[in-house]
Scaffold this active site. Structure first.
Site, PDB file in Angstrom:
ATOM      1  N   LYS A 145      -0.892  -4.305  -3.386  1.00 59.34           N
ATOM      2  CA  LYS A 145      -2.202  -3.767  -2.979  1.00 59.34           C
ATOM      3  C   LYS A 145      -2.303  -2.334  -3.483  1.00 59.34           C
ATOM      4  O   LYS A 145      -1.743  -1.416  -2.903  1.00 59.34           O
ATOM      5  CB  LYS A 145      -2.323  -3.835  -1.451  1.00 59.34           C
ATOM      6  CG  LYS A 145      -3.497  -3.045  -0.852  1.00 59.34           C
ATOM      7  CD  LYS A 145      -4.833  -3.678  -1.183  1.00 59.34           C
ATOM      8  CE  LYS A 145      -5.941  -3.127  -0.285  1.00 59.34           C
ATOM      9  NZ  LYS A 145      -6.200  -1.702  -0.423  1.00 59.34           N
ATOM     10  N   SER A 155       0.815  -1.210   0.000  1.00 56.04           N
ATOM     11  CA  SER A 155       0.000   0.000   0.000  1.00 56.04           C
ATOM     12  C   SER A 155       0.856   1.271   0.000  1.00 56.04           C
ATOM     13  O   SER A 155       1.519   1.574  -0.990  1.00 56.04           O
ATOM     14  CB  SER A 155      -0.967  -0.042   1.188  1.00 56.04           C
ATOM     15  OG  SER A 155      -2.011   0.874   1.034  1.00 56.04           O
ATOM     16  N   ASP A 215      10.474   5.884  -9.809  1.00 55.64           N
ATOM     17  CA  ASP A 215      10.068   6.640 -10.995  1.00 55.64           C
ATOM     18  C   ASP A 215      10.825   7.954 -11.137  1.00 55.64           C
ATOM     19  O   ASP A 215      11.070   8.419 -12.258  1.00 55.64           O
ATOM     20  CB  ASP A 215       8.558   6.903 -10.955  1.00 55.64           C
ATOM     21  CG  ASP A 215       7.747   5.628 -11.096  1.00 55.64           C
ATOM     22  OD1 ASP A 215       8.296   4.634 -11.600  1.00 55.64           O
ATOM     23  OD2 ASP A 215       6.572   5.616 -10.674  1.00 55.64           O
TER      24      ASP A 215
END
Length: 705
Positions: free
Chosen positions: A511, A486, A497
């Site tokens: 998740k 999560s 990224d």
């Protein structure tokens, strides 16, 4: 696709829909006729009531309007509901006969129409037939036990098929009798090999099956309704489910027992209740006595009698485990480290307590390493959870605690100690506050998006860090594993990224969805209404975050993780929110991985982890077990010998004493609760530091040229 930059704080756990969504069912001219049956068993006359019918219609409408993917409720969905319901009731195809299934097949493509009209009768009929068949099986097993465990013949050449999820349905009761006779022999044999004598086995199994038989008479209409509606709800995704009024009262996301419990997330696994993960700084995690994938087979209050909970519902086991703060609960567990057919259990004692925020707080340590003839010092910041003291925050307390505040302070302290780089350790971090994941990301990047939240209408909210400049710009690595979930995945994904940190360790949980709790006229519905995306546009759902360099897995990713759940929503991608600068790590990844592989090929801890998982996976592929005692004991001894050899290879390489038997190793390996592992003793942390130092050396050499 519409993007909306949003200052709103969206919880990674739930968001409440408008109350107007409740007014979905208006004016019944007539309710469907309810079937009646002849009295015989206590459950024969159980029927859906008006409140349940209304609740089911509300669930149909809520899923139609608000579920993220909004799949149509049609014949194809009906077939999924039907198959899911049968799997919930009879996952090993050990109760229903082929004749039962032929009778039920009339409804296979009609559940969509039945649910839309509020007709719950077929769901009740199938469940009650399941209870009939369960009673027959329990009566049969008790009759077999009554003949005496000592009369069983374990010298014959028989075997039992253990992988029955796709087995043909039994032709008749005689075929089921033979299956259950073998299942009973298997249970007895497992307990014999675990060291129990015939008398103890007879008493334990007789008590277990009599208790299960007695509990059948306690079945309520609500139990049937909850199971049936969950088969419907979970056909959409595994995090969408219905909670009965009793379950809703005790509900904490994912059945977490963090409040006055043991701090463990549990789920059903056929006849067992399995630990999925441990709440950071919770009583179970601090005890070091249980681990994810352990199966709970007994619960006792204090020093009282151990209650066998095999075959119990999850909510009933949860009620037993919960209790007053400061009280002792004893659990009998089958460790996940056992071979698949090894029923050897252990009893652990855990004192219930509430998880304190300060115990979940981020912590720092210093990792000292020698690398290519030089000494280095790395800072390690362990982040067990993404926490925020909402009460203090809302009250305007300037000293409120949060993950970001604590990490910022710890990094400042580490910088004063002139560390050569920092590792953010997110292993076993199950998530928490999305706001904190965003703000923590902001410590390491300049202003920019941190996560995208796509709603069911296609609108994409962009959550962003709006502070200018990064707090820490030095070398950074993030360590994750399969239990990083999560909010952890959002932070790790953003670091990857933005090419801000090397991501190392294991594939994360996967998740990547947002749930809401919606009150109904009867119980509650938890439904998925949004999906997380990384700033690269990739979903964290299902796939999780793939590290730049992967370490050997500690747990089997087929057993633990989002991808292990039925009907898990797929990975996908949307338009990215950023165009990052060139990746500084990419030119060196091949060399970094080559050096990593060379190191771990001889590292005793990595070799042990890899070999142990390989053995477990090899054993998982064996779908039949012998019911011949001599063969079974020989197989068990062979597995133990392999496990002992692996452990002794590890010990020899580390200069530790050899073991003569595994049980002694289990006792010796149990750490004292307050014992702290030095960073240098953590093989995964040390390897993370070595990779970081490899990168610094390679990039520095290129810069000099």
């Amino acid at each position: 696709m519409r993007y909306q930059r949003s200052p709103r704080r969206i919880s990674s756990m739930k968001r409440i829909l408008p109350c107007s969504a409740l007014a979905l069912v208006l004016g019944f001219s007539a309710l469907p006729a309810l079937a009646t049956s002849k009295a015989g068993n206590s459950w024969d006359n159980l029927q859906p009531d008006r409140e349940q019918v209304i609740a089911s219609l509300n669930v149909v409408e809520l899923l139609k309007r608000h579920h993220y993917s909004k799949p149509p409720l049609n014949d194809a969905r009906s077939a999924i509901i039907y198959d899911g319901y049968l799997k919930l009731l009879d996952p090993t195809r050990s109760f229903f006969t082929a004749a039962d299934i032929a009778e039920f097949d009339q409804w296979k493509t009609k559940f969509d129409d039945l649910l839309k009209s509020g007709d719950l009768d077929p769901g009740f009929i199938i469940y009650k037939r399941h209870l009939d068949r369960l009673k027959q099986r329990l009566d049969f097993v008790l009759a077999e036990l009554n003949k005496g465990v000592d009369k069983m013949d374990f010298n014959t050449e028989e075997s039992l098929e253990t992988e029955r999820e796709k087995a043909p349905w039994a032709k008749n009761s005689a075929e089921l009798d033979d299956l259950w006779r073998k299942r009973l022999k298997d249970e007895v044999l497992r307990l014999k090999i675990a060291g129990k004598d015939d008398k103890a086995i007879q008493e334990q199994l007789t008590k277990r099956y009599k208790n299960q038989l007695a509990r059948l008479d306690q079945t309520r209409g609500e139990d049937i309704f909850q199971t049936y509606i969950n088969a419907f709800a979970q056909s959409y995704d595994p995090h969408t489910n219905y909670l009965s009024p009793d379950s809703a009262e005790n509900f904490d996301i994912n059945m977490s027992l963090s409040l006055e419990g043991i701090g463990a997330v549990l789920q059903n696994d056929n006849d067992y209740v399995k630990i999925v993960r441990l709440v950071p700084a919770g009583p179970a995690e601090k005890s070091k006595q249980v681990a994810p994938a352990d199966k709970i087979i007994g619960v006792a209050q204090g020093n009282g009698e151990m209650v066998d909970v095999v075959g119990w519902r999850l909510d009933e086991v949860v009620k037993l485990i919960r209790g007053p703060k400061g009280s002792l609960v004893r659990l009998e567990v089958i460790p996940a480290s056992n071979a698949p057919n090894d029923q050897t259990s252990k009893v652990v004692g855990i004192t219930r307590e509430a998880v304190k925020l300060e115990e979940q707080a981020a912590k720092k340590s210093i990792l000292k390493l020698d690398h290519e003839g030089k000494s280095y010092t790395l800072g390690v910041v362990e982040v067990p959870a993404f926490y925020l003291d909402f009460k203090a925050f809302r009250a305007g307390d300037p000293t409120y605690k949060s993950t970001t505040r604590d990490v910022k302070r710890l990094i400042g302290e580490l910088q004063k100690e002139k560390v050569d780089g920092i590792v953010i350790d997110l292993r076993n971090n199950g998530g928490g506050s999305l706001q904190e994941a965003t703000e923590l990301t902001g410590l390491f990047i300049g202003e920019g998006p941190t996560v995208l939240v796509r709603n069911s209408d296609g609108r994409v909210d962009v959550l962003a860090d709006e502070s200018t400049g990064a707090y820490y710009t030095g070398p950074l690595a993030v360590l994750v594993n399969r239990l990083s979930a999560s909010a952890s995945e959002i932070f790790a994904g953003a670091m990857q990224d933005y090419h801000r940190a090397l991501i190392l360790g294991g594939q994360t949980f996967g998740k990547g969805t947002v749930q809401t709790i919606q009150p109904l006229n009867h119980g509650e519905l938890k439904l998925t209404l949004a999906k997380f995306y990384r700033v690269s546009g990739q979903s964290t759902q299902h796939q999780g975050v793939i590290p730049d360099i992967e370490y050997p897995a500690v747990v089997d990713t087929k057993e633990i993780g989002e991808s292990a759940l039925p009907e898990a929503m797929p990975w996908d991608s949307i338009r990215p929110a950023i165009k990052p600068d060139s990746d500084p790590f990419k030119p060196f990844l091949v060399e970094l991985k080559a050096r990593h592989d060379a190191r771990i090929a001889q590292n005793p801890d990595f070799v042990f982890t890899r070999d142990r998982l390989a053995l477990a996976q090899e054993l998982m592929h064996e779908t039949t077990v012998s019911l011949n005692e001599a063969k079974r004991r020989a197989q068990h001894a062979d597995i133990e010998a392999k496990q002992l050899a692996m452990e002794n290879v590890r010990r020899k390489a580390k200069g530790e004493d050899q073991l003569k038997e595994l049980k002694k190793e289990d006792e010796d390996a149990l750490p004292v609760e307050d014992e702290k592992l030095k960073p240098e003793d953590d093989a995964y942390l040390v390897e993370t530091g070595q990779i970081m130092l490899d990168y610094l050396g390679l990039s520095s050499a290129v810069a000099k040229h």
